[in-house]
Design a protein around this motif. Structure first.
Motif, PDB file in Angstrom:
ATOM      1  N   GLU A 155     -76.451 -39.558 -66.053  1.00  0.00           N
ATOM      2  CA  GLU A 155     -76.676 -38.107 -66.109  1.00  0.00           C
ATOM      3  C   GLU A 155     -76.100 -37.507 -67.388  1.00  0.00           C
ATOM      4  O   GLU A 155     -76.677 -36.581 -67.953  1.00  0.00           O
ATOM      5  CB  GLU A 155     -76.069 -37.432 -64.879  1.00  0.00           C
ATOM      6  N   SER A 156     -74.962 -38.034 -67.855  1.00  0.00           N
ATOM      7  CA  SER A 156     -74.405 -37.468 -69.097  1.00  0.00           C
ATOM      8  C   SER A 156     -75.259 -37.850 -70.308  1.00  0.00           C
ATOM      9  O   SER A 156     -75.379 -37.074 -71.253  1.00  0.00           O
ATOM     10  CB  SER A 156     -72.947 -37.846 -69.301  1.00  0.00           C
TER      11      SER A 156
ATOM     12  N   GLN B  89     -77.949 -35.344 -70.127  1.00  0.00           N
ATOM     13  CA  GLN B  89     -77.405 -34.032 -70.509  1.00  0.00           C
ATOM     14  C   GLN B  89     -77.340 -33.886 -72.029  1.00  0.00           C
ATOM     15  O   GLN B  89     -77.655 -32.827 -72.580  1.00  0.00           O
ATOM     16  CB  GLN B  89     -76.016 -33.846 -69.899  1.00  0.00           C
ATOM     17  N   ASN B  90     -76.935 -34.959 -72.712  1.00  0.00           N
ATOM     18  CA  ASN B  90     -76.857 -34.915 -74.179  1.00  0.00           C
ATOM     19  C   ASN B  90     -78.224 -34.670 -74.811  1.00  0.00           C
ATOM     20  O   ASN B  90     -78.345 -33.939 -75.792  1.00  0.00           O
ATOM     21  CB  ASN B  90     -76.267 -36.228 -74.722  1.00  0.00           C
TER      22      ASN B  90
ATOM     23  N   VAL C 232     -80.726 -33.127 -73.310  1.00  0.00           N
ATOM     24  CA  VAL C 232     -81.082 -31.734 -72.976  1.00  0.00           C
ATOM     25  C   VAL C 232     -80.451 -30.785 -73.996  1.00  0.00           C
ATOM     26  O   VAL C 232     -81.087 -29.822 -74.457  1.00  0.00           O
ATOM     27  CB  VAL C 232     -80.631 -31.380 -71.537  1.00  0.00           C
ATOM     28  N   ARG C 233     -79.199 -31.069 -74.380  1.00  0.00           N
ATOM     29  CA  ARG C 233     -78.529 -30.224 -75.380  1.00  0.00           C
ATOM     30  C   ARG C 233     -79.319 -30.177 -76.688  1.00  0.00           C
ATOM     31  O   ARG C 233     -79.426 -29.142 -77.328  1.00  0.00           O
ATOM     32  CB  ARG C 233     -77.123 -30.773 -75.666  1.00  0.00           C
TER      33      ARG C 233
ATOM     34  N   LYS D  11     -80.587 -30.694 -62.061  1.00  0.00           N
ATOM     35  CA  LYS D  11     -79.456 -30.289 -62.900  1.00  0.00           C
ATOM     36  C   LYS D  11     -79.778 -29.249 -63.972  1.00  0.00           C
ATOM     37  O   LYS D  11     -78.879 -28.809 -64.679  1.00  0.00           O
ATOM     38  CB  LYS D  11     -78.876 -31.531 -63.622  1.00  0.00           C
ATOM     39  N   THR D  12     -81.055 -28.888 -64.121  1.00  0.00           N
ATOM     40  CA  THR D  12     -81.382 -27.942 -65.198  1.00  0.00           C
ATOM     41  C   THR D  12     -82.059 -26.687 -64.641  1.00  0.00           C
ATOM     42  O   THR D  12     -82.592 -26.689 -63.539  1.00  0.00           O
ATOM     43  CB  THR D  12     -82.302 -28.581 -66.267  1.00  0.00           C
TER      44      THR D  12
ATOM     45  N   SER E 222     -82.057 -25.658 -69.714  1.00  0.00           N
ATOM     46  CA  SER E 222     -80.636 -25.843 -70.052  1.00  0.00           C
ATOM     47  C   SER E 222     -79.917 -26.394 -68.829  1.00  0.00           C
ATOM     48  O   SER E 222     -80.365 -26.218 -67.696  1.00  0.00           O
ATOM     49  CB  SER E 222     -80.010 -24.517 -70.489  1.00  0.00           C
ATOM     50  N   TRP E 223     -78.826 -27.077 -69.097  1.00  0.00           N
ATOM     51  CA  TRP E 223     -78.033 -27.712 -68.034  1.00  0.00           C
ATOM     52  C   TRP E 223     -77.346 -26.628 -67.209  1.00  0.00           C
ATOM     53  O   TRP E 223     -76.803 -25.676 -67.760  1.00  0.00           O
ATOM     54  CB  TRP E 223     -77.000 -28.637 -68.664  1.00  0.00           C
TER      55      TRP E 223
END
Length: 481
Positions: A420-421, A424-425, A427-428, A463-464, A473-474
């Protein structure tokens, strides 16, 4: 830096009483195979097996002809269903001398698990069938962990008055969200592709093509100067050739709550994020009032499950998972050996193994202490006292090319599905361009690996958020999970 002493010693020697056939070794061109050969005992690991595998792994590290190590289990049912705990429980009944023998067995097992976790050559674990306890230690720290339709993964130690060892302190807290906490406290089983999506396995392959995969891997020839990472990349691509269409995680009748995604996954993260067992149980009680009937059923069943576990095991396990997130790979096994040794002298281990595994039919264990309230913080502290230099587990001396002995994240994470991280990166960086772009970028980064698209889509849905219908966005931590 860790204050836990890390010391090394020589390899254990085989004993005259060891069974000559409980592990079979073979060669096929550049592949070296280890077959756990106790099918009637579901290939449960014992000292005799560990004493054979350890020196053989070192021998292959030294050999220029050995390119890849593959470990599997004999028979149709299990890779390895755990350690031979019934034997340990009988030893423990003999008092301190027997308990010391049991602690020595764990020392042997953890040396082997640690060698696998830092091994200098490519190592593949085929988790075809039951993979629990000791079998998890032989597989989960490897760069390649293959699940099949027959895989049944679990860490059932709290059921028998123990804790999720074999490096569980390291790998469970590093799974996404609170999946590791949930699996550790409940002993929930993951079936087949569920182990892949949860991050336990790196690949999912149908068992019917395993023999072909081994033959194909045996044909690989590496450039003498190729780094370990380059060799692993080639092996990853080769294994991926055998990955066919992935089944749905919902397709396993025997796994009532096994698909850890969507609403259930949100509930797991919501309820298992706490640092005390009481808070987790309280969150589950709240969840059991959910308007979603399936979630309410899950929460009720999970409360009942936890109530059956050893209170001491529950407290020690939760603390182990929270602290283990900070431990390095070597420290993990040294600390776990201290905890395991303490459990050998605790009444719950003998009681749990006797009630659940030795008695026919199984009986309900009588835990001592019987309730969470009776297990004090001081009781738990004793399991986590830093071992003295004399009592600390000694690991086997690393060979040239071995991985960093103190890594705090698995060096081969890229061969599993993105975490997931990881998502997330991305998505950023790309969230402004929408979810489709995020999926494309993760797919590209993970070489279009099977299962990546499905996992990313599930994580993005959970998660978004999107305010304009495109850019994503997260969710912030304070947002509704």
């Amino acid at each position: 830096m860790s204050s836990t002493p890390i010391r090394y010693s020589e390899f254990p020697k085989e004993l005259p009483t060891d069974d000559p056939d409980d592990v079979l070794f073979n060669s096929l061109y550049g592949v070296r195979t280890i077959e756990l050969n106790r099918p009637k005992k579901l290939n449960s690991l014992n000292g005799s097996m560990a004493r054979k595998i350890l020196p053989r792994l070192r021998e292959w590290e030294k050999s220029h002809l050995a390119n890849i190590v593959i470990i599997s289990g004999a028979g149709p049912k299990a890779f390895c269903a755990g350690g031979d705990v019934a034997e340990l429980a009988l030893q423990n009944k003999q008092g301190p001398e027997g308990q010391k023998k049991s602690a020595d067995y764990f020392a042997l097992e953890y040396k082997l698990d640690h060698l696998i976790a830092t091994y200098s050559k490519p190592y593949i674990a085929v988790m075809d069938g039951i993979t629990m306890g000791g079998g998890v230690g032989l597989s989960v720290h490897a760069p390649f962990r293959i699940a099949t339709e027959k895989t049944v993964f679990a860490m059932p130690e709290t059921t028998i008055g123990f804790f999720p060892d074999v490096g569980g302190s390291f790998f469970l807290p590093r799974l996404d969200g609170e999946i590791g906490t949930y699996l550790a406290l409940t002993s929930e089983r993951l079936h087949g592709v569920q182990a892949f999506y949860a991050g336990v396995a790196t690949h999912y392959i149908d068992s019917s093509v395993l023999a072909q995969m081994t033959s194909r891997l045996s044909e690989l020839v590496f450039n003498d100067h190729a780094t370990l990472q380059r060799r692993l990349q080639i092996i990853d691509s080769t294994i991926s050739e055998f990955a066919s269409t992935l089944p749905s995680p919902d397709s396993y009748e025997s796994a009532k709550h096994g698909d850890l995604s969507g609403d259930l996954r949100e509930a797991i993260d919501r309820t298992f994020k706490y640092d005390t067992v009481e808070e987790i149980l309280s969150a589950l009680r709240k969840e059991s009032e959910s308007a979603d009937q399936k979630l309410a059923e899950w929460a009720n069943a999970t409360q009942k499950t936890i109530a059956l576990r050893s209170p001491t095991s529950l407290r020690v396990t939760l603390r182990q998972l929270r602290e283990g997130r900070q431990w390095n790979i070597s420290e993990t096994f040294v600390r776990e050996h201290k905890i395991a040794s303490k459990f050998m002298a605790h009444p719950d281990f003998v009681e749990g193994v006797t009630a659940r595994l030795i008695n026919k039919p199984p009986t309900k264990p009588q835990w001592k202490p019987a309730t969470l309230a009776e297990v004090s913080e001081t009781d738990v502290d004793e399991f986590f006292a830093t071992p003295s230099e004399e009592e600390a587990l000694t690991l086997v001396t690393p060979y040239e090319g071995a991985l960093d002995q103190r890594y705090t994240e698995y060096p081969h994470g890229v061969f599993a599905l993105p975490t997931e991280s990881d998502i997330q990166n991305v998505v950023r960086s790309y969230g402004r361009q929408g979810s489709k772009k995020v999926v494309e970028e993760v797919l590209k980064k993970w070489n279009h690996k099977a299962g990546v698209k499905e996992k990313v889509q599930e994580v993005l849905a959970r998660k978004t958020v999107s305010t304009d219908g495109k850019a994503i966005s997260w969710k912030s931590k304070g947002a509704h999970l």
